[in-house]
Design a protein around this motif. Sequence first.
Motif, PDB file in Angstrom:
ATOM      1  N   MET A 140      19.211  77.360  32.042  1.00 37.29           N
ATOM      2  CA  MET A 140      18.415  78.320  32.747  1.00 37.29           C
ATOM      3  C   MET A 140      17.302  78.582  32.222  1.00 37.29           C
ATOM      4  O   MET A 140      17.135  78.701  31.126  1.00 37.29           O
ATOM      5  CB  MET A 140      19.435  79.440  32.781  1.00 37.29           C
ATOM      6  N   ARG A 168      18.688  77.264  40.061  1.00 38.51           N
ATOM      7  CA  ARG A 168      18.294  77.757  38.710  1.00 38.51           C
ATOM      8  C   ARG A 168      17.729  79.132  38.755  1.00 38.51           C
ATOM      9  O   ARG A 168      17.099  79.538  37.746  1.00 38.51           O
ATOM     10  CB  ARG A 168      17.623  76.603  37.819  1.00 38.51           C
ATOM     11  N   GLU A 186      10.144  72.681  34.911  1.00 38.11           N
ATOM     12  CA  GLU A 186      10.403  73.824  34.022  1.00 38.11           C
ATOM     13  C   GLU A 186       9.323  73.598  32.522  1.00 38.11           C
ATOM     14  O   GLU A 186       8.809  74.853  32.192  1.00 38.11           O
ATOM     15  CB  GLU A 186      11.726  74.291  33.642  1.00 38.11           C
ATOM     16  N   GLU A 214      17.763  72.006  43.756  1.00 31.39           N
ATOM     17  CA  GLU A 214      17.969  72.236  42.325  1.00 31.39           C
ATOM     18  C   GLU A 214      17.327  73.379  41.629  1.00 31.39           C
ATOM     19  O   GLU A 214      17.910  74.227  40.735  1.00 31.39           O
ATOM     20  CB  GLU A 214      17.721  71.011  41.502  1.00 31.39           C
TER      21      GLU A 214
END
Length: 375
Positions: free
Chosen positions: A1, A32, A370, A28
């Motif tokens: 996460m 998250r 990310e 996806e």
Amino acid sequence: MAERSLEVAIAAGGTAGHINPALALAEELRDRGHHVRFFGQTSKLEGRLVPEAGFELVPVVVSGFDRSRPWTLATSLYRMRRAQSQIARLFSAEGAPDVAVGFGAYVEMALLNCCHRLGVPYLLHEQNSVPGLANKALAPHAARVCISVPAARDVFEREGRGAREVVLTGNPVRRSVVAASREEGRAALGVEDGETMLLVFGGSLGAAHINEGVCRLKDELLSREGLVVVHSTGADGFDETVTALALTPDEQLRWRVMPYITNMGQALAASDLVLSRAGASSIAEIAAVGAPSVLVPYPHATADHQTTNARFLVDAGAAVLVADSAIDTPEFTGALLGLLDDPARREAMREAARGLGQSRAAAALADQVEAVALS
């Protein structure tokens, strides 16, 4: 996460080959805890697929430049600038995203050029082995270029991307494909556990020659006890294929002809052997479910990129490559019938396909998103 919830903008459009990998990434990222918003054209395929998947689509109107019609350049530039201005006003009113991702269609240029001007980092994802013009044009300012197959790396590095900035993630495949099971697929298609299933499909382009080649082998295929053929002809080839096969009622029980397959994940999971073209999405889905395959690249694809796509599976031992020009020769017949008669070889190919890790591509790409947003 991730450390915090991100606002992610995605541009994908035109074809399912661009849109479905983008939706796989969006699923996806949503899982998250991130918020995803798409930018695309409501008149194109994304106008249906994106809302159906539960994501917001911000309308963007652009048009490509046709080199054979030079006068289209002015219209193209005007619409691009107007789209960039609209996106900039939206970001000014509602806040800019933390990161953006483009999937190669022309529509991505409005979003990503705007993000570059505002200092918002963006990533590119290239599905094919031969990158498209939009991705090549945008690569110099991308924080990361993510590729589906190793063959695309050299092209981007020639465009000035450093080796560390070009990352092999694979081509994301939607959950409905990755999660499909053999049992559910066979139940949906009415295929018994002990039967051998050959899945045939040609993709959105160039199904005709594959249809003709399989029809020619009708008697030899049906002579194999326990073989079931599930044959997606493409909408344009359905009537011609039905006429060419001239299946009796008994034969129709073992040869299912349809214009298209609504749940490709289930069909692939149910299959023992796949015969198909080598489009980027087809390659990704075949690898994700671990289906052994005979690949016949579409011969008129730009820079013959389907042959390079196919090499990803062939070089791993997961597929056999047959040129389109060989469909009417013993090479095609031997490749297809030889694999149908060799379950041990098919199982080895299945394990090789699974070993490519294609089912984890969406997670790998989300990791890169990310990393860029939080760096």
